[in-house]
Design a protein around this motif. Structure first.
Motif, PDB file in Angstrom:
ATOM      1  N   GLY A 188     -65.726 -46.154 -11.638  1.00 41.02           N
ATOM      2  CA  GLY A 188     -65.153 -45.196 -12.794  1.00 41.02           C
ATOM      3  C   GLY A 188     -64.943 -44.015 -13.410  1.00 41.02           C
ATOM      4  N   ASN A 189     -65.006 -43.857 -14.304  1.00 40.50           N
ATOM      5  CA  ASN A 189     -65.191 -43.207 -14.731  1.00 40.50           C
ATOM      6  C   ASN A 189     -66.741 -43.783 -15.624  1.00 40.50           C
ATOM      7  OD1 ASN A 189     -63.253 -41.362 -14.887  1.00 40.50           O
ATOM      8  ND2 ASN A 189     -62.060 -42.490 -16.406  1.00 40.50           N
ATOM      9  N   VAL A 190     -67.386 -44.395 -15.402  1.00 41.44           N
ATOM     10  CA  VAL A 190     -68.753 -44.957 -16.214  1.00 41.44           C
ATOM     11  C   VAL A 190     -70.326 -44.702 -15.021  1.00 41.44           C
ATOM     12  CG1 VAL A 190     -67.644 -46.616 -17.460  1.00 41.44           C
ATOM     13  CG2 VAL A 190     -68.797 -47.446 -15.435  1.00 41.44           C
ATOM     14  N   SER A 191     -70.821 -44.524 -15.528  1.00 43.67           N
ATOM     15  CA  SER A 191     -71.964 -43.929 -15.134  1.00 43.67           C
ATOM     16  C   SER A 191     -73.451 -44.473 -15.379  1.00 43.67           C
ATOM     17  CB  SER A 191     -72.077 -42.155 -14.553  1.00 43.67           C
ATOM     18  OG  SER A 191     -71.816 -41.913 -15.504  1.00 43.67           O
ATOM     19  N   PHE A 192     -74.519 -45.120 -13.981  1.00 44.92           N
ATOM     20  CA  PHE A 192     -75.541 -45.552 -14.632  1.00 44.92           C
ATOM     21  C   PHE A 192     -76.962 -44.699 -13.863  1.00 44.92           C
ATOM     22  CE2 PHE A 192     -72.519 -48.630 -15.045  1.00 44.92           C
ATOM     23  CZ  PHE A 192     -72.970 -49.751 -16.437  1.00 44.92           C
ATOM     24  N   LEU A 193     -77.711 -44.339 -14.559  1.00 41.30           N
ATOM     25  CA  LEU A 193     -78.658 -43.785 -14.048  1.00 41.30           C
ATOM     26  C   LEU A 193     -80.152 -44.121 -13.650  1.00 41.30           C
ATOM     27  CD1 LEU A 193     -79.789 -40.802 -12.372  1.00 41.30           C
ATOM     28  CD2 LEU A 193     -80.594 -39.733 -14.845  1.00 41.30           C
ATOM     29  N   PHE A 194     -80.459 -44.925 -12.459  1.00 40.55           N
ATOM     30  CA  PHE A 194     -81.977 -45.678 -12.683  1.00 40.55           C
ATOM     31  C   PHE A 194     -82.927 -44.449 -12.082  1.00 40.55           C
ATOM     32  CE2 PHE A 194     -78.441 -47.444 -11.839  1.00 40.55           C
ATOM     33  CZ  PHE A 194     -77.631 -48.895 -12.799  1.00 40.55           C
ATOM     34  N   THR A 195     -83.978 -44.802 -12.718  1.00 42.64           N
ATOM     35  CA  THR A 195     -85.226 -43.402 -12.560  1.00 42.64           C
ATOM     36  C   THR A 195     -86.561 -43.574 -12.014  1.00 42.64           C
ATOM     37  OG1 THR A 195     -85.762 -43.401 -14.717  1.00 42.64           O
ATOM     38  CG2 THR A 195     -84.437 -41.615 -13.923  1.00 42.64           C
ATOM     39  N   GLY A 196     -86.618 -45.464 -12.065  1.00 40.46           N
ATOM     40  CA  GLY A 196     -87.889 -45.380 -11.117  1.00 40.46           C
ATOM     41  C   GLY A 196     -88.670 -45.392 -12.302  1.00 40.46           C
ATOM     42  N   ASP A 197     -89.943 -45.110 -12.149  1.00 44.78           N
ATOM     43  CA  ASP A 197     -90.796 -44.751 -12.698  1.00 44.78           C
ATOM     44  C   ASP A 197     -91.470 -43.314 -12.784  1.00 44.78           C
ATOM     45  OD1 ASP A 197     -91.495 -46.985 -13.655  1.00 44.78           O
ATOM     46  OD2 ASP A 197     -93.669 -47.866 -12.327  1.00 44.78           O
ATOM     47  N   ALA A 198     -90.162 -42.738 -12.284  1.00 39.11           N
ATOM     48  CA  ALA A 198     -90.521 -41.287 -12.655  1.00 39.11           C
ATOM     49  C   ALA A 198     -91.308 -39.850 -13.514  1.00 39.11           C
ATOM     50  CB  ALA A 198     -89.019 -40.531 -11.747  1.00 39.11           C
ATOM     51  N   GLU A 199     -91.928 -39.562 -13.636  1.00 43.31           N
ATOM     52  CA  GLU A 199     -92.242 -39.272 -14.240  1.00 43.31           C
ATOM     53  C   GLU A 199     -91.960 -37.584 -14.448  1.00 43.31           C
ATOM     54  OE1 GLU A 199     -97.167 -39.064 -14.266  1.00 43.31           O
ATOM     55  OE2 GLU A 199     -96.706 -41.469 -13.750  1.00 43.31           O
ATOM     56  N   THR A 200     -92.493 -36.880 -16.116  1.00 44.40           N
ATOM     57  CA  THR A 200     -92.185 -35.710 -16.393  1.00 44.40           C
ATOM     58  C   THR A 200     -91.476 -34.361 -15.176  1.00 44.40           C
ATOM     59  OG1 THR A 200     -93.412 -35.224 -17.759  1.00 44.40           O
ATOM     60  CG2 THR A 200     -91.833 -36.138 -18.781  1.00 44.40           C
ATOM     61  N   SER A 201     -92.558 -34.499 -14.721  1.00 44.50           N
ATOM     62  CA  SER A 201     -92.524 -33.169 -13.465  1.00 44.50           C
ATOM     63  C   SER A 201     -91.466 -33.312 -13.049  1.00 44.50           C
ATOM     64  CB  SER A 201     -94.285 -33.430 -13.082  1.00 44.50           C
ATOM     65  OG  SER A 201     -94.010 -34.447 -12.254  1.00 44.50           O
ATOM     66  N   ASP A 253     -73.436 -42.156 -18.748  1.00 47.69           N
ATOM     67  CA  ASP A 253     -73.720 -42.810 -19.307  1.00 47.69           C
ATOM     68  C   ASP A 253     -75.089 -43.828 -19.892  1.00 47.69           C
ATOM     69  OD1 ASP A 253     -70.931 -42.411 -20.277  1.00 47.69           O
ATOM     70  OD2 ASP A 253     -70.449 -43.254 -18.317  1.00 47.69           O
ATOM     71  N   VAL A 254     -75.409 -44.469 -19.050  1.00 46.40           N
ATOM     72  CA  VAL A 254     -76.184 -45.758 -19.354  1.00 46.40           C
ATOM     73  C   VAL A 254     -78.283 -44.821 -18.805  1.00 46.40           C
ATOM     74  CG1 VAL A 254     -77.129 -47.640 -19.059  1.00 46.40           C
ATOM     75  CG2 VAL A 254     -74.786 -47.066 -19.724  1.00 46.40           C
ATOM     76  N   LEU A 255     -79.184 -44.875 -19.475  1.00 44.20           N
ATOM     77  CA  LEU A 255     -80.039 -43.942 -18.590  1.00 44.20           C
ATOM     78  C   LEU A 255     -81.399 -45.186 -18.341  1.00 44.20           C
ATOM     79  CD1 LEU A 255     -82.489 -42.350 -17.277  1.00 44.20           C
ATOM     80  CD2 LEU A 255     -82.717 -41.685 -19.648  1.00 44.20           C
ATOM     81  N   LYS A 256     -81.382 -45.866 -17.324  1.00 40.96           N
ATOM     82  CA  LYS A 256     -82.850 -46.708 -17.596  1.00 40.96           C
ATOM     83  C   LYS A 256     -84.342 -46.149 -17.393  1.00 40.96           C
ATOM     84  CE  LYS A 256     -85.982 -48.271 -14.800  1.00 40.96           C
ATOM     85  NZ  LYS A 256     -87.110 -48.133 -14.937  1.00 40.96           N
ATOM     86  N   ALA A 257     -84.611 -46.019 -18.790  1.00 38.51           N
ATOM     87  CA  ALA A 257     -85.830 -44.915 -18.919  1.00 38.51           C
ATOM     88  C   ALA A 257     -86.908 -45.359 -18.430  1.00 38.51           C
ATOM     89  CB  ALA A 257     -86.176 -45.569 -20.415  1.00 38.51           C
ATOM     90  N   ALA A 258     -86.660 -43.808 -17.167  1.00 39.79           N
ATOM     91  CA  ALA A 258     -88.226 -44.359 -16.702  1.00 39.79           C
ATOM     92  C   ALA A 258     -89.940 -44.515 -16.993  1.00 39.79           C
ATOM     93  CB  ALA A 258     -88.812 -42.875 -16.347  1.00 39.79           C
ATOM     94  N   HIS A 259     -90.517 -45.317 -15.650  1.00 37.61           N
ATOM     95  CA  HIS A 259     -92.020 -45.861 -16.462  1.00 37.61           C
ATOM     96  C   HIS A 259     -92.000 -46.294 -17.430  1.00 37.61           C
ATOM     97  CE1 HIS A 259     -96.654 -44.675 -16.216  1.00 37.61           C
ATOM     98  NE2 HIS A 259     -96.057 -45.705 -16.079  1.00 37.61           N
ATOM     99  N   HIS A 260     -90.833 -47.271 -17.990  1.00 39.58           N
ATOM    100  CA  HIS A 260     -91.239 -48.624 -18.805  1.00 39.58           C
ATOM    101  C   HIS A 260     -91.400 -47.914 -20.584  1.00 39.58           C
ATOM    102  CE1 HIS A 260     -92.158 -50.851 -15.490  1.00 39.58           C
ATOM    103  NE2 HIS A 260     -92.901 -50.304 -15.106  1.00 39.58           N
ATOM    104  N   GLY A 261     -90.600 -46.537 -20.717  1.00 38.98           N
ATOM    105  CA  GLY A 261     -90.316 -45.752 -21.817  1.00 38.98           C
ATOM    106  C   GLY A 261     -91.502 -45.316 -22.229  1.00 38.98           C
TER     107      GLY A 261
END
Length: 557
Positions: A344-357, A370-378
């Protein structure tokens, strides 16, 4: 038994109109039933219709009580009004007709008003609620701006001065997006469906507390998906089973590190899996070997993750693969599968362990979520200001182990999230985090997000000029000189170097997320392991169960 007699009365009642008696104690069930519309005549088909009508609204009472009550009261109101205007013809006392109609009107009006209030207020969230960016865009003039204090907001004049500079970069970004879309359309194997516009049901996203690792269970209305499985234990598979999931339509292994695919070994063994997506990058650990073996033995469909792939998951749910940006990166974190889930109108982004590059390259695309799974455990290398500005999340989830040896999440990452007004949820503090959405808002099972207070950096102390000295306090701190020993050590005699007992605090053995060996902390290979890649074990069995083998140089036992 009373219900049985009541239904008998429904089918056996018969006389038209009201049955007036002088003595109320002599009323029988049939006499009461004759007050109910549908049973005031001896017509069988009217009784059948009435039974069906009332049964429907009685069942509705379990979900919408007052709406159902209004439906039941409606026939009483209609026939009460008819009796009121035809009371002489039906020989009904006017007083009885007025009482009948008034009671029906009161019940109907009360039920309609309460049902209307419930509809306006909506269902209250379980704990906290996140409004989707689409709704925020329609109802909030500050859409896309971080929810910081007014003092921290950038002035409109400053933003307007940068409009011309941003327009050129936006045009470049739009051209890149069009090229990406064209490439995806030309490759039929990469595009697997178009997002459904018909949203129905709810989606539930479980950020499972697996310690220092990642595991995310997604229950869509007609689709079950798992992203990573944590370390090699039963935490993830037990959680999935306990929530009644016996089949997974899709499993994503973001990258080959043991804290992401270790638990997938047990998942593949015990739960039926239809398809696996991963970056197709080889790793030389026993855990990765077991993972590939099970995919082959169980004849599970394997798909290599490529940017531009899309899947229609039904009921308005869609999945888009955004990464890996490059599958040839020597850093396994940077080959992580990055996926965006929309409902619908909501979204989630899953980034694994991707680094800043990698995140900086993704930031060139439209990846608002709307929701971010922070990469590399924060980690400090898993979040950047540029990336957070692009994603503009309302909330971020950090999956990390309590008191982990890496210090995750790092203050640098928490500072950026906090400064941008992002609600922070942490598995090391909150446990498993569950988010449920109907496609408009997201309900969270945690009442209060983590409140991060950035450390205050003391500013330089400026001493006023020409101020008289305060003789009560010394102008400089006293210097304490150590007393000389009776026999000072000879300059040629080497002194012992005391090394902090760091390894005893972290564990007895150390391994690297980039290899499959574990070492003694004093091993020359252990000293080459980067701090962010270290993984510590207290026992040999623990290291071996995680898929690590003993180093042949230091021979840890």
């Amino acid at each position: 038994m009373e219900f049985f007699h009541f239904m008998q009365g429904f089918l056996s009642s018969g006389t038209l109109g009201f049955h007036c008696t002088k003595n109320k104690e002599e009323l029988k069930m049939n006499d009461i039933i004759r007050f109910i519309p549908g049973f005031r005549s001896n017509t069988k088909w009217k009784k059948i219709i009435a039974i069906i009508y009332y049964a429907i609204f009685v069942l509705m009472m379990f979900s919408e009580f007052f709406s159902a009550l209004a439906g039941i009261a409606l026939p009483f109101l209609v026939f009460g009004f008819l009796d009121l205007i035809r009371h002489k013809k039906k020989a009904i006392p006017l007083k009885n007709a007025i009482i009948y109609f008034t009671l029906a009107l009161l019940v109907f009006s009360f039920s309609i008003n309460i049902a209307g209030l419930e509809s306006e207020n909506g269902d209250s969230p379980t704990d906290s609620r996140i409004v989707s960016q689409e709704d925020d865009k329609n109802g909030n003039e500050n859409y896309g701006q971080p929810t910081t204090d007014p003092q921290d907001k950038v002035s409109d004049n400053k933003n307007s001065n940068k409009t011309d500079d941003h327009s050129d970069s936006n045009n470049d970004a739009n051209n890149e997006e069009k090229n990406d879309e064209t490439d995806a359309e030309n490759n039929e194997n990469e595009v697997e469906g178009i997002q459904s516009s018909n949203v129905s049901g709810k989606i539930v996203v479980h950020f499972i507390d697996v310690g220092q690792g990642d595991s995310i269970l997604i229950q869509a209305p007609s689709f079950n998906m798992l992203i990573d499985g944590g370390n090699k234990d039963n935490t993830a598979v037990n959680y999935i089973k306990n929530h009644g999931v016996s089949k997974l339509d899709l499993v994503i292994g973001t990258h080959p590190h043991a804290d992401h695919i270790g638990g997938l070994v047990n998942v593949l063994q015990e739960i039926k899996v239809k398809e696996v997506i991963d970056p197709a990058v080889v790793h030389t650990t026993k855990t990765f070997e077991d993972y590939l073996t099970l995919i082959d033995e169980k004849n599970i469909k394997f798909t290599e993750a490529k940017p531009g792939m899309k899947k229609d998951l039904g009921n308005g749910t869609s999945l888009e693969i955004l990464g890996p940006v490059s599958a040839s990166d020597s850093n396994l974190n940077n080959v992580s599968v990055v996926a965006r889930l929309s409902f619908g109108n909501v979204s989630f982004l899953f980034t694994g362990d991707a680094e800043t590059s990698v995140l900086s390259q993704l930031a060139k695309k439209d990846i608002k979520s709307d929701v971010l799974k922070a990469a590399h455990h924060g980690s400090h290398n898993g979040i950047s200001q540029e990336f957070i500005k692009t994603v503009s999340p309302k909330a971020a989830v950090i999956s990390a182990g309590k008191d982990n040896s890496y210090g995750h999440p790092h203050d640098e990452a928490l500072d950026i999230l906090s400064a941008n007004g992002v609600d922070i949820y942490r598995t090391d503090l909150h446990g498993t985090i569950v988010m449920e959405s109907d496609g408009q808002v997201i309900d969270v099972n945690v009442k209060q997000p983590y409140q991060h207070n950035p450390p205050k950096v003391p500013g330089p102390t400026i001493k006023p000029a020409n101020q008289p000295k305060d003789k009560s306090e010394p102008t400089t701190a006293p210097t304490i000189k150590p007393e000389p020993t009776e026999k000072p050590a000879s300059a040629s005699t080497p002194q012992p170097t005391v090394k902090p007992a760091e390894s005893q605090e972290k564990g007895k053995y150390v391994g690297s997320t980039e290899s499959d060996k574990y070492h003694l902390p004093s091993c020359r290979y252990a000293k080459k392991i980067l701090s962010d890649n270290e993984i510590w074990f207290d026992a040999v069995d623990e290291a071996q169960s995680a898929g690590y083998a003993a180093c042949g140089v230091c021979n840890p036992k």
